[in-house]
Design a protein around this motif. Structure first.
Motif, PDB file in Angstrom:
ATOM      1  N   MET A   1      -5.587  -0.976 -14.729  1.00 17.89           N
ATOM      2  CA  MET A   1      -5.838  -0.923 -13.288  1.00 17.89           C
ATOM      3  C   MET A   1      -5.009  -1.993 -12.579  1.00 17.89           C
ATOM      4  N   SER A   2      -4.260  -1.571 -11.564  1.00 17.66           N
ATOM      5  CA  SER A   2      -3.447  -2.514 -10.807  1.00 17.66           C
ATOM      6  C   SER A   2      -4.330  -3.365  -9.908  1.00 17.66           C
ATOM      7  N   GLU A   3      -4.075  -4.692  -9.892  1.00 19.13           N
ATOM      8  CA  GLU A   3      -4.807  -5.583  -8.999  1.00 19.13           C
ATOM      9  C   GLU A   3      -4.300  -5.485  -7.565  1.00 19.13           C
ATOM     10  N   THR A   4      -3.129  -4.886  -7.384  1.00 21.54           N
ATOM     11  CA  THR A   4      -2.582  -4.688  -6.046  1.00 21.54           C
ATOM     12  C   THR A   4      -3.025  -3.328  -5.532  1.00 21.54           C
ATOM     13  N   ALA A   5      -3.843  -3.334  -4.498  1.00 21.10           N
ATOM     14  CA  ALA A   5      -4.344  -2.070  -3.952  1.00 21.10           C
ATOM     15  C   ALA A   5      -3.330  -1.416  -3.027  1.00 21.10           C
ATOM     16  N   LEU A   6      -2.573  -2.235  -2.298  1.00 18.24           N
ATOM     17  CA  LEU A   6      -1.593  -1.705  -1.344  1.00 18.24           C
ATOM     18  C   LEU A   6      -0.377  -2.605  -1.310  1.00 18.24           C
ATOM     19  N   SER A   7       0.787  -1.992  -1.356  1.00 17.04           N
ATOM     20  CA  SER A   7       2.035  -2.729  -1.197  1.00 17.04           C
ATOM     21  C   SER A   7       2.941  -1.965  -0.246  1.00 17.04           C
ATOM     22  N   LEU A   8       3.284  -2.594   0.866  1.00 15.42           N
ATOM     23  CA  LEU A   8       4.257  -2.055   1.810  1.00 15.42           C
ATOM     24  C   LEU A   8       5.461  -2.985   1.803  1.00 15.42           C
ATOM     25  N   SER A   9       6.634  -2.410   1.689  1.00 17.67           N
ATOM     26  CA  SER A   9       7.844  -3.218   1.610  1.00 17.67           C
ATOM     27  C   SER A   9       8.922  -2.658   2.525  1.00 17.67           C
ATOM     28  N   GLY A  10       9.371  -3.467   3.472  1.00 19.62           N
ATOM     29  CA  GLY A  10      10.473  -3.094   4.352  1.00 19.62           C
ATOM     30  C   GLY A  10      10.204  -1.860   5.187  1.00 19.62           C
ATOM     31  N   ILE A  11       8.973  -1.717   5.672  1.00 18.11           N
ATOM     32  CA  ILE A  11       8.599  -0.504   6.402  1.00 18.11           C
ATOM     33  C   ILE A  11       9.217  -0.481   7.802  1.00 18.11           C
ATOM     34  N   GLU A  12       9.944   0.590   8.069  1.00 16.44           N
ATOM     35  CA  GLU A  12      10.555   0.820   9.379  1.00 16.44           C
ATOM     36  C   GLU A  12      10.049   2.152   9.926  1.00 16.44           C
TER      37      GLU A  12
ATOM     38  N   GLY B   1      11.742   2.036   3.682  1.00 15.37           N
ATOM     39  CA  GLY B   1      10.765   1.192   3.024  1.00 15.37           C
ATOM     40  C   GLY B   1       9.992   1.899   1.931  1.00 15.37           C
ATOM     41  N   HIS B   2       9.121   1.130   1.274  1.00 14.78           N
ATOM     42  CA  HIS B   2       8.381   1.625   0.112  1.00 14.78           C
ATOM     43  C   HIS B   2       6.881   1.450   0.309  1.00 14.78           C
ATOM     44  N   VAL B   3       6.130   2.449  -0.163  1.00 13.69           N
ATOM     45  CA  VAL B   3       4.669   2.434  -0.087  1.00 13.69           C
ATOM     46  C   VAL B   3       4.113   2.641  -1.492  1.00 13.69           C
ATOM     47  N   SER B   4       3.254   1.712  -1.913  1.00 17.26           N
ATOM     48  CA  SER B   4       2.606   1.819  -3.216  1.00 17.26           C
ATOM     49  C   SER B   4       1.111   1.617  -3.033  1.00 17.26           C
ATOM     50  N   VAL B   5       0.309   2.513  -3.620  1.00 16.70           N
ATOM     51  CA  VAL B   5      -1.151   2.426  -3.536  1.00 16.70           C
ATOM     52  C   VAL B   5      -1.718   2.419  -4.948  1.00 16.70           C
ATOM     53  N   ALA B   6      -2.514   1.396  -5.247  1.00 17.63           N
ATOM     54  CA  ALA B   6      -3.149   1.259  -6.565  1.00 17.63           C
ATOM     55  C   ALA B   6      -2.126   1.345  -7.692  1.00 17.63           C
ATOM     56  N   GLY B   7      -0.968   0.725  -7.469  1.00 16.20           N
ATOM     57  CA  GLY B   7       0.069   0.689  -8.486  1.00 16.20           C
ATOM     58  C   GLY B   7       0.930   1.926  -8.577  1.00 16.20           C
ATOM     59  N   GLN B   8       0.693   2.910  -7.717  1.00 17.43           N
ATOM     60  CA  GLN B   8       1.493   4.141  -7.713  1.00 17.43           C
ATOM     61  C   GLN B   8       2.546   4.086  -6.605  1.00 17.43           C
ATOM     62  N   GLU B   9       3.800   4.159  -6.975  1.00 12.36           N
ATOM     63  CA  GLU B   9       4.876   4.233  -5.987  1.00 12.36           C
ATOM     64  C   GLU B   9       4.875   5.645  -5.407  1.00 12.36           C
ATOM     65  N   LEU B  10       4.631   5.738  -4.100  1.00 10.95           N
ATOM     66  CA  LEU B  10       4.455   7.046  -3.478  1.00 10.95           C
ATOM     67  C   LEU B  10       5.500   7.353  -2.416  1.00 10.95           C
ATOM     68  N   THR B  11       6.508   6.515  -2.333  1.00 12.36           N
ATOM     69  CA  THR B  11       7.578   6.746  -1.372  1.00 12.36           C
ATOM     70  C   THR B  11       8.327   8.027  -1.726  1.00 12.36           C
ATOM     71  N   GLY B  12       8.430   8.918  -0.769  1.00 15.40           N
ATOM     72  CA  GLY B  12       9.219  10.129  -0.969  1.00 15.40           C
ATOM     73  C   GLY B  12       8.574  11.173  -1.852  1.00 15.40           C
ATOM     74  N   THR B  13       7.310  11.014  -2.223  1.00 15.15           N
ATOM     75  CA  THR B  13       6.652  12.009  -3.066  1.00 15.15           C
ATOM     76  C   THR B  13       6.175  13.186  -2.218  1.00 15.15           C
ATOM     77  N   GLY B  14       5.881  14.296  -2.874  1.00 15.91           N
ATOM     78  CA  GLY B  14       5.478  15.507  -2.175  1.00 15.91           C
ATOM     79  C   GLY B  14       4.061  15.457  -1.657  1.00 15.91           C
TER      80      GLY B  14
END
Length: 233
Positions: free
Chosen positions: A1-12, A65-78
């Motif tokens: 289980m990822s300890e990071t619940a949300l990661s936003l990086s360089g969001i434009e 930018g990049h969006v990750s939730v609960a350790g899942q990189e979800l940028t550009g996913t369907g």
């Protein structure tokens, strides 16, 4: 289980307003939320607070930018993967409760669990457990119309946490309530968050409530800054 619940990086995020030109709503926003922390998001009207929450909640996509939730990189996913992640990992609470009027308090909490694959008995037990946490177990069989505004919002909190998400996003969750009820509801929210150990990002105009959270983030001019840390628990 990822300890990071949300990661936003360089969001434009930029919106084209036609003749008025482009409006840069978010400019290089970085944000990390760890499980167990409660963070206030304070912003003037029109600063992009809702846009940021929608991107964090996978309801909107950033231009960059990049969006990750609960350790899942979800940028550009369907859409299918984003919907699955949203259902399992993210809970939403809004200023209005949005409970389904034809169902009881407990059933409103059961339904999202059934949609996520839970069995009825398991979902019902979870609903009653959550209602008990916010002092609402005696109102489990009441429909929303029979509940006060504060009770309705506490049920909405329980519904948001029904699937044990990693992240809770709340947009002015006490905005429709009087000060006394607001304090009661906020205390219930904090109790739920602390009990479950998820991360919460709570947008509010109430600076007193914001000061009781672990961190206070300010969004203005498209940029996110942190101004002080509280000792809230």
């Amino acid at each position: 289980m990822s300890e990071t619940a949300l990661s936003l990086s360089g969001i434009e995020k930029t919106y084209n307003r036609g003749k008025t030109g482009a409006v840069h709503v978010l400019s290089g926003v970085d944000l990390t939320l760890k499980r167990g922390e409660v963070v206030a998001l304070v912003a003037p009207s029109g600063a992009g607070k809702s846009t940021l929450l929608h991107i964090a909640g996978l309801l909107d996509t950033p231009d960059e930018g990049h969006v990750s939730v609960a350790g899942q990189e979800l940028t550009g996913t369907g859409d299918a993967r984003r919907t699955a992640a949203r259902r399992a990992e993210i809970g939403f609470v809004y200023q209005f409760h949005h409970l389904l009027p034809e169902f009881t308090a407990a059933e409103n909490i059961v339904l999202p669990q059934l949609a996520n694959g839970a069995a009825w008995a398991e979902a019902e037990a979870r609903a009653k457990e959550l209602l008990g946490t916010v002092g609402m177990d005696h109102r489990a069989d009441h429909r929303p119309s029979a509940l006060s505004g504060g009770e309705q919002q506490r049920v909405a909190f329980c519904r948001a946490l029904a699937n044990a998400p990693a992240l809770l996003l709340a947009d002015e969750p006490t905005g429709n309530l009087d000060p006394t009820t607001s304090d009661t509801v906020f205390a219930a929210l904090m109790s739920l968050v602390r009990e479950t150990g998820l991360a919460a990002l709570i947008a509010t105009h109430n600076l007193e409530l914001a000061s009781r959270m672990d961190r206070v983030l300010h969004l203005d001019g498209g940029r996110l800054t942190e101004r002080g840390r509280s000792g809230a628990s």
